[in-house]
Design a protein around this motif. Structure first.
Motif, mmCIF file in Angstrom:
data_model
loop_
_atom_site.group_PDB
_atom_site.id
_atom_site.type_symbol
_atom_site.label_atom_id
_atom_site.label_comp_id
_atom_site.label_asym_id
_atom_site.label_seq_id
_atom_site.Cartn_x
_atom_site.Cartn_y
_atom_site.Cartn_z
ATOM 1 N N UNK A 14 0.836 -1.201 0.000
ATOM 2 C CA UNK A 14 0.000 0.000 0.000
ATOM 3 C C UNK A 14 0.873 1.254 0.000
ATOM 4 N N UNK A 15 1.904 1.262 0.846
ATOM 5 C CA UNK A 15 2.814 2.410 0.865
ATOM 6 C C UNK A 15 3.526 2.567 -0.476
ATOM 7 N N UNK A 16 3.912 1.444 -1.071
ATOM 8 C CA UNK A 16 4.561 1.515 -2.376
ATOM 9 C C UNK A 16 3.628 2.114 -3.413
ATOM 10 N N UNK A 17 2.366 1.685 -3.418
ATOM 11 C CA UNK A 17 1.408 2.215 -4.379
ATOM 12 C C UNK A 17 1.149 3.698 -4.148
ATOM 13 N N UNK A 18 1.051 4.103 -2.869
ATOM 14 C CA UNK A 18 0.798 5.521 -2.556
ATOM 15 C C UNK A 18 1.970 6.390 -2.993
ATOM 16 N N UNK A 19 3.199 5.958 -2.665
ATOM 17 C CA UNK A 19 4.375 6.744 -3.052
ATOM 18 C C UNK A 19 4.523 6.804 -4.564
ATOM 19 N N UNK A 20 4.266 5.666 -5.238
ATOM 20 C CA UNK A 20 4.345 5.674 -6.702
ATOM 21 C C UNK A 20 3.293 6.609 -7.292
ATOM 22 N N UNK A 21 2.103 6.604 -6.704
ATOM 23 C CA UNK A 21 1.041 7.495 -7.193
ATOM 24 C C UNK A 21 1.424 8.955 -7.026
ATOM 25 N N UNK A 22 1.950 9.284 -5.855
ATOM 26 C CA UNK A 22 2.352 10.680 -5.623
ATOM 27 C C UNK A 22 3.455 11.096 -6.593
ATOM 28 N N UNK A 23 4.439 10.206 -6.787
ATOM 29 C CA UNK A 23 5.523 10.520 -7.706
ATOM 30 C C UNK A 23 5.038 10.689 -9.136
ATOM 31 N N UNK A 24 4.151 9.796 -9.574
ATOM 32 C CA UNK A 24 3.652 9.869 -10.951
ATOM 33 C C UNK A 24 2.751 11.086 -11.140
ATOM 34 N N UNK A 25 1.903 11.393 -10.144
ATOM 35 C CA UNK A 25 1.052 12.579 -10.254
ATOM 36 C C UNK A 25 1.881 13.859 -10.279
ATOM 37 N N UNK A 26 2.942 13.888 -9.466
ATOM 38 C CA UNK A 26 3.835 15.043 -9.518
ATOM 39 C C UNK A 26 4.493 15.153 -10.882
#
Length: 249
Positions: A14-26
């Motif tokens: 879950x943390x991996x998905x959240x961090x990846x999402x934040x990075x990709x959205x940025x």
């Protein structure tokens, strides 16, 4: 086991998905800014340079007027009243007019000022198709890969959970070694997990045998001691009841 290995693996993914999402959205936001400003600004500057080349060859050359770009030329000495009102006070450079939905480049030459107007909505459309859509597809790919990896990790950990549940129900004085017999193990339990189950089965068997030996020894010892102790007790009672015996005896 509320704090077991599956829960930790789930939290990690879950943390991996959240961090990846934040990075990709940025990244999508940065790509959008680059497309709307850097790419559009570079395209307008190239269009302006090309127009001035045509203007040097023929001063009658009209400003660009295409589906995406609208141009205005204010020759030196002319009144700016011929320009749209929102362009008259703009200094040289690149501008974003959010109220008018326009991106404007003001290019100044001795011959005059060239105003190139690009619709901001079209820039946002370009940013969407060439920035947001690829980023969203990448985000979906990351989610899919994370989900597949999580499912695979969960399958790998399930035999360990099965072992933990079986061992947690054991009676310390009489462990159920038969629960971990090779013929009762799940089919997906292979490799190191099967070796661990075999080691636990062997340990439980040895513990059960040791407890049985201790019980047999206690039973036999109590039986062997009961007869001589009874004889001694009876003889002592008789001796205490005989008044003719000396105190020492």
């Amino acid at each position: 086991m509320p704090h077991g290995l599956p829960r930790k693996i789930r939290i990690v993914f879950i943390l991996q998905a959240v961090l990846a999402s934040l990075g990709i959205l940025l990244g999508a936001w940065l790509v959008s800014l680059v497309i709307k400003h850097s790419l559009v600004s570079s395209a307008l500057k190239e269009e302006a340079a090309y127009y001035w080349q045509l203007y040097d060859a023929s001063p009658m050359q009209p400003p660009p007027n295409t589906q995406n770009i609208r141009g205005y030329l204010l020759e030196t000495g002319r009144s700016p009243l011929s320009l749209p009102a929102n362009l008259r006070a703009l200094p040289p450079g690149f501008h974003e007019l959010k109220a008018d939905d326009q991106l404007v480049l003001v290019d100044v030459r001795p011959e005059g000022r060239l105003y190139l107007v690009f619709l901001r909505s079209r820039a946002e459309m370009l940013a969407f198709w060439f920035g947001i859509v690829p980023v969203l597809l990448t985000l979906l790919a990351v989610y899919g890969a994370s989900w597949v990896t999580y499912r695979a990790s969960k399958r790998l950990v399930s035999p360990v959970n099965w072992l933990a549940r079986r061992v947690s129900r054991w009676d310390p004085g009489h462990p159920e070694a038969a629960d971990l017999a090779p013929d009762k193990l799940p089919a997906d339990m292979q490799g190191e997990t099967r070796q661990l189950a075999a080691a636990l089965h062997s340990l439980a068997t040895r513990v059960t045998a040791h407890v049985a030996r201790e019980r047999n020894f206690t039973r036999d010892a109590s039986h062997e001691l009961r007869t001589p102790l009874t004889v001694i007790r009876v003889a002592s009672d008789i001796a205490l009841g005989d008044q003719e015996l000396t105190p020492r005896l």
